[in-house]
Design a protein around this motif. Sequence first.
Motif, PDB file in Angstrom:
ATOM      1  N   LEU A 188       0.901  -1.328   0.053  1.00 47.35           N
ATOM      2  CA  LEU A 188      -0.019  -0.115   0.047  1.00 47.35           C
ATOM      3  C   LEU A 188       0.873   1.307   0.069  1.00 47.35           C
ATOM      4  O   LEU A 188       1.569   1.348   0.967  1.00 47.35           O
ATOM      5  CB  LEU A 188      -1.017  -0.138   1.257  1.00 47.35           C
ATOM      6  CG  LEU A 188      -1.528   1.203   1.481  1.00 47.35           C
ATOM      7  CD1 LEU A 188      -2.700   1.494   0.554  1.00 47.35           C
ATOM      8  CD2 LEU A 188      -2.424   1.111   2.903  1.00 47.35           C
ATOM      9  N   ASP A 189       0.810   2.029  -1.099  1.00 48.22           N
ATOM     10  CA  ASP A 189       1.736   3.089  -1.153  1.00 48.22           C
ATOM     11  C   ASP A 189       3.229   2.841  -0.907  1.00 48.22           C
ATOM     12  O   ASP A 189       4.112   3.543  -0.543  1.00 48.22           O
ATOM     13  CB  ASP A 189       1.222   4.234  -0.195  1.00 48.22           C
ATOM     14  CG  ASP A 189      -0.045   4.718  -0.468  1.00 48.22           C
ATOM     15  OD1 ASP A 189      -0.564   4.621  -1.490  1.00 48.22           O
ATOM     16  OD2 ASP A 189      -0.894   5.145   0.334  1.00 48.22           O
ATOM     17  N   GLY A 190       3.500   1.411  -1.351  1.00 49.71           N
ATOM     18  CA  GLY A 190       4.960   1.174  -1.057  1.00 49.71           C
ATOM     19  C   GLY A 190       5.421   0.620  -0.137  1.00 49.71           C
ATOM     20  O   GLY A 190       6.569   0.073   0.274  1.00 49.71           O
ATOM     21  N   HIS A 191       4.442   0.451   0.826  1.00 49.95           N
ATOM     22  CA  HIS A 191       4.860  -0.347   2.303  1.00 49.95           C
ATOM     23  C   HIS A 191       4.039  -1.467   2.592  1.00 49.95           C
ATOM     24  O   HIS A 191       2.781  -1.509   2.046  1.00 49.95           O
ATOM     25  CB  HIS A 191       4.542   0.798   3.332  1.00 49.95           C
ATOM     26  CG  HIS A 191       5.139   2.009   3.196  1.00 49.95           C
ATOM     27  ND1 HIS A 191       6.550   2.116   3.432  1.00 49.95           N
ATOM     28  CD2 HIS A 191       4.916   3.173   2.625  1.00 49.95           C
ATOM     29  CE1 HIS A 191       7.156   3.397   3.236  1.00 49.95           C
ATOM     30  NE2 HIS A 191       6.089   4.049   2.815  1.00 49.95           N
ATOM     31  N   HIS A 192       4.247  -2.302   3.262  1.00 48.86           N
ATOM     32  CA  HIS A 192       3.506  -3.521   3.775  1.00 48.86           C
ATOM     33  C   HIS A 192       2.463  -3.143   4.624  1.00 48.86           C
ATOM     34  O   HIS A 192       2.672  -1.917   5.295  1.00 48.86           O
ATOM     35  CB  HIS A 192       4.439  -4.767   4.448  1.00 48.86           C
ATOM     36  CG  HIS A 192       5.108  -4.301   5.709  1.00 48.86           C
ATOM     37  ND1 HIS A 192       4.575  -3.925   6.713  1.00 48.86           N
ATOM     38  CD2 HIS A 192       6.380  -4.063   5.801  1.00 48.86           C
ATOM     39  CE1 HIS A 192       5.417  -3.722   7.765  1.00 48.86           C
ATOM     40  NE2 HIS A 192       6.575  -3.736   7.166  1.00 48.86           N
ATOM     41  N   TYR A 193       1.239  -3.663   4.969  1.00 44.56           N
ATOM     42  CA  TYR A 193       0.200  -3.106   5.692  1.00 44.56           C
ATOM     43  C   TYR A 193      -0.374  -4.366   6.268  1.00 44.56           C
ATOM     44  O   TYR A 193      -0.510  -5.644   5.519  1.00 44.56           O
ATOM     45  CB  TYR A 193      -0.514  -2.208   4.842  1.00 44.56           C
ATOM     46  CG  TYR A 193      -1.346  -2.888   3.721  1.00 44.56           C
ATOM     47  CD1 TYR A 193      -0.607  -3.045   2.718  1.00 44.56           C
ATOM     48  CD2 TYR A 193      -2.573  -3.302   3.672  1.00 44.56           C
ATOM     49  CE1 TYR A 193      -1.195  -3.657   1.360  1.00 44.56           C
ATOM     50  CE2 TYR A 193      -3.272  -3.975   2.696  1.00 44.56           C
ATOM     51  CZ  TYR A 193      -2.811  -4.087   1.501  1.00 44.56           C
ATOM     52  OH  TYR A 193      -3.038  -4.640   0.513  1.00 44.56           O
ATOM     53  N   LEU A 194      -1.419  -4.035   6.940  1.00 49.68           N
ATOM     54  CA  LEU A 194      -1.980  -5.276   7.798  1.00 49.68           C
ATOM     55  C   LEU A 194      -3.572  -4.926   7.625  1.00 49.68           C
ATOM     56  O   LEU A 194      -4.122  -3.991   7.704  1.00 49.68           O
ATOM     57  CB  LEU A 194      -1.674  -5.507   9.295  1.00 49.68           C
ATOM     58  CG  LEU A 194      -2.071  -6.652   9.897  1.00 49.68           C
ATOM     59  CD1 LEU A 194      -1.412  -7.741   9.281  1.00 49.68           C
ATOM     60  CD2 LEU A 194      -2.207  -6.553  11.550  1.00 49.68           C
ATOM     61  N   THR A 195      -4.313  -6.007   7.069  1.00 48.40           N
ATOM     62  CA  THR A 195      -5.960  -6.030   6.976  1.00 48.40           C
ATOM     63  C   THR A 195      -6.415  -7.037   7.930  1.00 48.40           C
ATOM     64  O   THR A 195      -5.714  -8.081   8.029  1.00 48.40           O
ATOM     65  CB  THR A 195      -6.226  -5.940   5.415  1.00 48.40           C
ATOM     66  OG1 THR A 195      -7.525  -5.896   5.620  1.00 48.40           O
ATOM     67  CG2 THR A 195      -6.103  -7.326   4.762  1.00 48.40           C
ATOM     68  N   GLY A 196      -7.611  -7.140   8.289  1.00 48.15           N
ATOM     69  CA  GLY A 196      -8.074  -8.008   9.194  1.00 48.15           C
ATOM     70  C   GLY A 196      -8.726  -7.369  10.538  1.00 48.15           C
ATOM     71  O   GLY A 196      -8.951  -6.240  10.716  1.00 48.15           O
ATOM     72  N   SER A 197      -8.692  -8.295  11.312  1.00 48.97           N
ATOM     73  CA  SER A 197      -9.494  -7.901  12.553  1.00 48.97           C
ATOM     74  C   SER A 197      -8.774  -6.773  13.273  1.00 48.97           C
ATOM     75  O   SER A 197      -9.624  -5.880  13.882  1.00 48.97           O
ATOM     76  CB  SER A 197      -9.538  -9.082  13.562  1.00 48.97           C
ATOM     77  OG  SER A 197      -8.262  -9.609  14.029  1.00 48.97           O
TER      78      SER A 197
END
Lengths: 169, 451
Positions: free
Chosen positions: B272-281
Amino acid sequence: MTGRVVVIGVGNRFRRDDGAGPAVIEALRADPPKDTLLTDSDGEPGRMLGLWRPHDAVVVVEVVHAHPGKPGRLHTLTAERAARCAARSASTHALGLGETFALAAALDRMPRELTVHAVEGEDFGLGRGFSTAVADALPELIRHVAKAIDQAHDRLRCASALSDDRGSA
Amino acid sequence: MSHRGSRVLRLDALARVEGEASLHLAVRDGRVTEARLRIYEPPRFFEAFLVGRGHGEPPDITSRICGICPVAYQTTACQAIERACGVTVDGPLAELRRLLYYGEWIESQALHIHLLHAPDFLGHPSAVELAREHRAAVERGLRIKQAGNTVMEQLGGRAIHPINVRVGGFYHVPAPAELVPLTERLRRAHDDALETVRWVAGFDFPDAEYHGPLLAMCDPGRYAIDSGTPAVMAAVAGSNGPAPVRALPVEEFERRVVERQVSHSTALVSELDGHHYLTGSLARYAVSGRWLHPSALDAAREAGLGDPATGAVCRNPFRSIIVRAVEVAHAVAEALRIIDAYEPPSRSYVAVPPRPATGCAATEAPRGLLYHRYAMDADGTLTLARIVPPTAQNQAAIEDDLRRQVQSRLDRPGEPPGDEELTALCERAVRNHDPCISCSAHFLDLTVERG
């Protein structure tokens, strides 16, 4: 109390040989045995445990790996043996059939009797259709399961008669 | 313990080999130099064979991507197609769709909490051993799960791969009387869900924090699942406080979330915009926690998650089990609300006539944001399909989490950890994120390279 005979075909019909369990159920539905619940399952333990009651006789139809393997070879396993075959799984979503039986035992949710009729699979790739070995073995597997259903009904009737006798004594 | 060479640990299941994940961990001179989670993931095949199909087919076809969350795929596919065709599904049909989705949530989250995640916290290798010692808890989990199954069966026609969903609504909508039997089960499940929150809140949680951005749907006033707009909560530098939340319009999703191929995985890795990210709870709770059902809000407060009403955020991946339990309480309460208020629609679906257009949509699958985009020609033949599942999005964040946790263990004074301990640590770290490893993965192989 009289139970039912519950036949569960475990597997995914879109993963080649893994669909043998549901295929057996489909074949049996052409002439469904009386007082018999024919159903298929993806093997998810919560749903599997909900398919039977304590007085039922359960026949599970499954595809297995064996080491060394011989695709198409048929096996009849007791629940205890299937549970002993349970390998520790690191899956985040699923437990195997062996773990499901072990879980049922731990929760006192085993049916009156439970047997597994299995065929050794060869091809678990995407898509429908069986390997030649499993396709050749299917008619015999269906006969085995049909016979197991008849025998289970006989045992349930005997158990019920014994229970009635004790009740009237 | 050897500190050189490589070692392979294989963990096999009895049968039903349908998927595979492996982890490659490299440790050199006491530093984690590589943590690669390899995922074999089928959605790419689905994208290819959706092309040429009719615009009414994606809900049934994409539901086959996952046996655990087929409704997520169906709902997102329906919404993307409907958006392309300029159709809005609202009122009782939208509520029924949400009810079906809650059924899946209840089932999926209860499974993960009780059978897959809880053993990690209570020192058991599997649910079987857990059941022997904590039978009441496992029974409770199965009851909750069964309640979700029942909702799925009633509305979807069956508990797995529902067959009653169509673009524009349903093939059949229930009469109110058909939903009444669900009420009793769900009331019991609500009590069970609140008890589960209390149970998991008592576990021991290692210190850990995910600092990166969080991505979840946002629909002010509602704990967003099947509605709203994707939103990003910015990364924080070590604090646990809320960071700014900014909308990411779904039409911009593919510009901001870029998937790339990596050599070690057949799954694409998202940034996301060049960076890792977290989705979920954790992301959902951060973005929408204040809009949980009141009973779930109270449960969250009592469980020590802080007060979501004032923007409390949980960034500890180990505590995701508490957040999931709170989400189950929310889903059950909301399901009961929908059933209580249900008035059947006059039609089971809204017509969705095709037109040459493109439409995209995102919803919250239990394990994170799921994005679909479809393009069709004038007669509704699909010319493009694009599906971005949550686990592919989380892959880089999970790898980062693995690196941090293993490094933290290596840096601890005392005896260096053996492969077995590292394997357990890595599996636990992966399970914190409830990934769907091709939704049918049956084993995790770990290779540790030491040098």
